[in-house]
Design an enzyme around this catalytic site. Structure first.
Site, PDB file in Angstrom:
ATOM      1  N   HIS A 134       1.030  -0.927   0.530  1.00 23.20           N
ATOM      2  CA  HIS A 134      -0.071   0.156  -0.206  1.00 23.20           C
ATOM      3  C   HIS A 134       0.910   1.135   0.130  1.00 23.20           C
ATOM      4  O   HIS A 134       1.908   1.358   0.426  1.00 23.20           O
ATOM      5  CB  HIS A 134      -0.997  -0.242   1.337  1.00 23.20           C
ATOM      6  CG  HIS A 134      -1.507   1.288   1.167  1.00 23.20           C
ATOM      7  ND1 HIS A 134      -2.511   1.778   0.330  1.00 23.20           N
ATOM      8  CD2 HIS A 134      -1.921   2.147   2.212  1.00 23.20           C
ATOM      9  CE1 HIS A 134      -3.767   2.829   0.406  1.00 23.20           C
ATOM     10  NE2 HIS A 134      -2.928   3.400   2.053  1.00 23.20           N
TER      11      HIS A 134
ATOM     12  N   ASP B 237      -5.912  -9.381   4.750  1.00 19.30           N
ATOM     13  CA  ASP B 237      -6.981  -9.633   5.481  1.00 19.30           C
ATOM     14  C   ASP B 237      -8.077  -9.824   4.690  1.00 19.30           C
ATOM     15  O   ASP B 237      -8.600  -9.430   3.834  1.00 19.30           O
ATOM     16  CB  ASP B 237      -6.925  -9.816   6.496  1.00 19.30           C
ATOM     17  CG  ASP B 237      -6.716  -7.629   7.237  1.00 19.30           C
ATOM     18  OD1 ASP B 237      -7.310  -7.573   5.996  1.00 19.30           O
ATOM     19  OD2 ASP B 237      -6.651  -7.639   8.645  1.00 19.30           O
TER      20      ASP B 237
END
Length: 208
Positions: free
Chosen positions: A112, A144
């Site tokens: 990210h 996740d």
């Protein structure tokens, strides 16, 4: 190298992070073998990079499935057919769903372009610039069910310059991100890791 860790890389665009992994995996000491590259769209440079390197490729388009759940199940099945020990999302623009995570949760990595937990979502560099932070960066994490919320593997800091635009800042972040991704994919593949709550634990101490 027969004992190299098999990985599948998923892409949606130009594949610059993929290329960095392809280049690194040419060295047997890196300990990684890219067994396939998958994409959610066709005609992209990421797939072309894989084909030039002689790596198997596949495409799974969301529009070809009755539902996102069906697409997610098909993705899990296709990736599973290559029996990877790790899956790397390298600019892959789809969220991993429940079926995929049921098979590959805990061993799927993503990056990210911000220092999580700050600025999650699609516009990390823009949001950091708008907020006026002086330091941003990139985060490597274990995927996740959330958006950029998984346990953090590593982070790299990138300064924000006074004259930065979203594009210049993002390019500088991506350059640091690539180095972090290559270093840590190799390390996790060679040494293994475990997850303890929100901590990603490796056998060796962090590099200096």
């Amino acid at each position: 190298m027969t004992d190299a860790t098999p990985i599948v890389v998923l892409v949606s665009g130009s594949g610059t992070n993929l290329q960095a992994l392809i280049d690194a995996s040419a060295d047997p000491a890196f300990g990684v073998r890219i067994v396939a590259v998958g994409a959610d769209r066709g005609g992209i440079e990421g797939l072309a990079r894989a084909r030039r390197a002689g790596i198997d490729t596949f495409e799974l388009h969301l529009r070809d499935f009755a539902s996102r759940e069906d697409w997610d199940a098909a993705l899990a099945e296709r990736v599973g057919s290559y029996a990877p020990e790790l899956v790397v999302l390298a600019g892959f623009m789809k969220l991993a769903g429940p079926c995929f995570l049921a098979r590959f949760g805990g061993r799927t990595l993503n990056t990210h372009p911000a220092l999580s937990p700050s600025f999650p979502g699609m516009h990390g560099p823009r949001d950091a610039l708008d907020y006026g932070v002086k330091i941003t960066g990139a985060t490597l994490f274990v995927v996740d069910e959330g958006v950029d919320t998984g346990p953090i593997v590593a982070q790299t800091a990138v300064p924000v310059h006074d004259g930065d635009t979203v594009d210049t800042l993002h390019e500088r972040i991506k350059s640091s991100e690539r180095g972090m991704l290559v270093d840590w994919v190799g390390r996790l593949a060679r040494d293994g890791f475990s997850i303890d709550g929100r901590r990603v634990v490796t056998p060796r101490k962090d590099p200096a």
